[in-house]
Scaffold this motif. Structure first.
Motif, PDB file in Angstrom:
ATOM      1  N   ALA A   1     -13.821  14.450  -7.558  1.00 36.79           N
ATOM      2  CA  ALA A   1     -13.395  15.822  -7.824  1.00 36.79           C
ATOM      3  C   ALA A   1     -12.490  15.847  -9.056  1.00 36.79           C
ATOM      4  CB  ALA A   1     -12.659  16.380  -6.620  1.00 36.79           C
ATOM      5  N   LYS A   2     -12.593  16.901  -9.842  1.00 38.03           N
ATOM      6  CA  LYS A   2     -11.792  17.018 -11.056  1.00 38.03           C
ATOM      7  C   LYS A   2     -10.297  16.948 -10.735  1.00 38.03           C
ATOM      8  CE  LYS A   2     -11.142  19.983 -15.129  1.00 38.03           C
ATOM      9  NZ  LYS A   2     -11.540  18.999 -16.127  1.00 38.03           N
ATOM     10  N   GLY A   3      -9.586  16.086 -11.415  1.00 38.88           N
ATOM     11  CA  GLY A   3      -8.144  15.980 -11.254  1.00 38.88           C
ATOM     12  C   GLY A   3      -7.704  15.160 -10.054  1.00 38.88           C
ATOM     13  N   ALA A   4      -8.662  14.590  -9.305  1.00 41.36           N
ATOM     14  CA  ALA A   4      -8.301  13.799  -8.120  1.00 41.36           C
ATOM     15  C   ALA A   4      -8.006  12.361  -8.545  1.00 41.36           C
ATOM     16  CB  ALA A   4      -9.424  13.850  -7.094  1.00 41.36           C
ATOM     17  N   GLU A   5      -6.813  12.168  -9.115  1.00 36.00           N
ATOM     18  CA  GLU A   5      -6.446  10.855  -9.647  1.00 36.00           C
ATOM     19  C   GLU A   5      -6.437   9.789  -8.557  1.00 36.00           C
ATOM     20  OE1 GLU A   5      -2.709   8.715 -11.973  1.00 36.00           O
ATOM     21  OE2 GLU A   5      -2.895  10.895 -11.977  1.00 36.00           O
ATOM     22  N   GLU A   6      -6.031  10.178  -7.355  1.00 36.72           N
ATOM     23  CA  GLU A   6      -5.989   9.215  -6.250  1.00 36.72           C
ATOM     24  C   GLU A   6      -7.386   8.690  -5.925  1.00 36.72           C
ATOM     25  OE1 GLU A   6      -4.696   9.077  -1.545  1.00 36.72           O
ATOM     26  OE2 GLU A   6      -3.817  10.581  -2.869  1.00 36.72           O
ATOM     27  N   ASP A   7      -8.400   9.578  -6.005  1.00 35.36           N
ATOM     28  CA  ASP A   7      -9.778   9.146  -5.770  1.00 35.36           C
ATOM     29  C   ASP A   7     -10.230   8.148  -6.822  1.00 35.36           C
ATOM     30  OD1 ASP A   7      -9.948  10.715  -3.572  1.00 35.36           O
ATOM     31  OD2 ASP A   7     -11.293  12.220  -4.427  1.00 35.36           O
ATOM     32  N   VAL A   8      -9.824   8.378  -8.064  1.00 33.61           N
ATOM     33  CA  VAL A   8     -10.201   7.464  -9.151  1.00 33.61           C
ATOM     34  C   VAL A   8      -9.629   6.078  -8.895  1.00 33.61           C
ATOM     35  CG1 VAL A   8      -9.981   6.980 -11.616  1.00 33.61           C
ATOM     36  CG2 VAL A   8     -10.402   9.334 -10.834  1.00 33.61           C
ATOM     37  N   VAL A   9      -8.335   6.025  -8.562  1.00 30.06           N
ATOM     38  CA  VAL A   9      -7.672   4.745  -8.296  1.00 30.06           C
ATOM     39  C   VAL A   9      -8.312   4.043  -7.108  1.00 30.06           C
ATOM     40  CG1 VAL A   9      -5.503   3.646  -7.611  1.00 30.06           C
ATOM     41  CG2 VAL A   9      -5.485   5.499  -9.301  1.00 30.06           C
ATOM     42  N   THR A  10      -8.553   4.803  -6.037  1.00 25.12           N
ATOM     43  CA  THR A  10      -9.180   4.224  -4.840  1.00 25.12           C
ATOM     44  C   THR A  10     -10.582   3.714  -5.158  1.00 25.12           C
ATOM     45  OG1 THR A  10      -7.938   5.767  -3.450  1.00 25.12           O
ATOM     46  CG2 THR A  10      -9.805   4.641  -2.433  1.00 25.12           C
ATOM     47  N   GLY A  11     -11.305   4.464  -5.968  1.00 24.24           N
ATOM     48  CA  GLY A  11     -12.656   4.057  -6.353  1.00 24.24           C
ATOM     49  C   GLY A  11     -12.673   2.737  -7.104  1.00 24.24           C
ATOM     50  N   PHE A  12     -11.751   2.587  -8.058  1.00 24.66           N
ATOM     51  CA  PHE A  12     -11.684   1.331  -8.813  1.00 24.66           C
ATOM     52  C   PHE A  12     -11.278   0.180  -7.898  1.00 24.66           C
ATOM     53  CE2 PHE A  12     -11.172   3.825 -12.915  1.00 24.66           C
ATOM     54  CZ  PHE A  12     -12.399   3.410 -13.420  1.00 24.66           C
TER      55      PHE A  12
END
Length: 230
Positions: free
Chosen positions: A85-96
């Motif tokens: 989702a746009k702006g979901a920085e926590e999702d990006v970190v969790t994904g990596f």
């Protein structure tokens, strides 16, 4: 009809996004399959020979992070792009942390999608259709599907170019025939009896010989496979 540049699996529960992504990828020369829930997406990814998985985070039956972790354990080299989702920085970190190679934030432009897809495929060593290789005076042009030496040229098929790219990228080692069937032909069962690799190698050698009969680029290692000679 040209064979696809790569096989991509889209795991996305929104029908509009799933169908849109599939259409865009097919239009750009890729083969694209889809799954609309997490469990079926994981099964497809584990059971198929996909060059890339486009993986949504929020999915029915199993979330994208769990799928990513499972894929990374069972298929360590599987390229994965997370859709967040746009702006979901926590999702990006969790994904990596789960093992994703890259991410795309929704909504995204089609141009951004293709740039990121091609970048991940290139990093993973998968053909993107744009490869250009110069070796022993012969120029292999993946865009125009030609092998060129001076004023002379030979037409290549897409499969022949993909074979050249894969052998060139793995020139430091002998590549078994079964690996070529899995990685270049995308056979799910590489134990089947087929001479398709041998036939393609023979045709390639003939085309290279017509450009320069002194050049020996593809070496056969009896009982083991093939090696690119530089």
């Amino acid at each position: 009809m040209k064979p696809p540049k790569a096989r991509i699996l889209i795991v996305e529960d929104d029908p509009a996004i799933l169908n849109g992504l599939r259409d865009v990828l097919v239009f750009n020369g890729y083969a694209a399959d889809g799954a609309d829930d997490g469990r079926s997406g994981l099964n497809a990814a584990l059971g198929g020979a996909y060059d890339l998985v486009l993986l949504d985070v929020m999915l029915p039956t199993m979330d994208g992070f769990s799928i990513c972790r499972t894929l990374r354990r069972q298929k360590p080299t599987q390229p994965i792009i997370m859709l967040t989702a746009k702006g979901a920085e926590e999702d990006v970190v969790t994904g990596f942390k789960a093992g994703a190679d890259d991410y795309i934030s929704k909504p995204f432009s089609l141009r951004e999608l293709m740039v990121r897809v091609e970048a991940v495929l290139r990093r993973s060593g998968k053909p993107t259709g744009e490869e250009r290789i110069q070796c022993q005076g012969i120029f292999f042009d993946g865009r125009n599907l030609q092998a060129v030496r001076g004023a002379h040229s030979q037409e290549l098929t897409r499969r022949e170019m993909d074979l050249i790219v894969y052998l060139h990228q793995n020139q430091h080692r002998i590549v078994p025939k079964k690996e070529l069937l899995t990685e270049v032909w995308h056979y799910a069962d590489a134990d089947i009896e087929t001479r398709t690799v041998d036939i393609h190698i023979l045709k390639l050698r003939k085309k290279i010989s017509l450009l320069d009969e002194q050049v020996r680029l593809i070496e056969t290692v009896r009982g083991e496979g093939y090696r690119w000679s530089v």
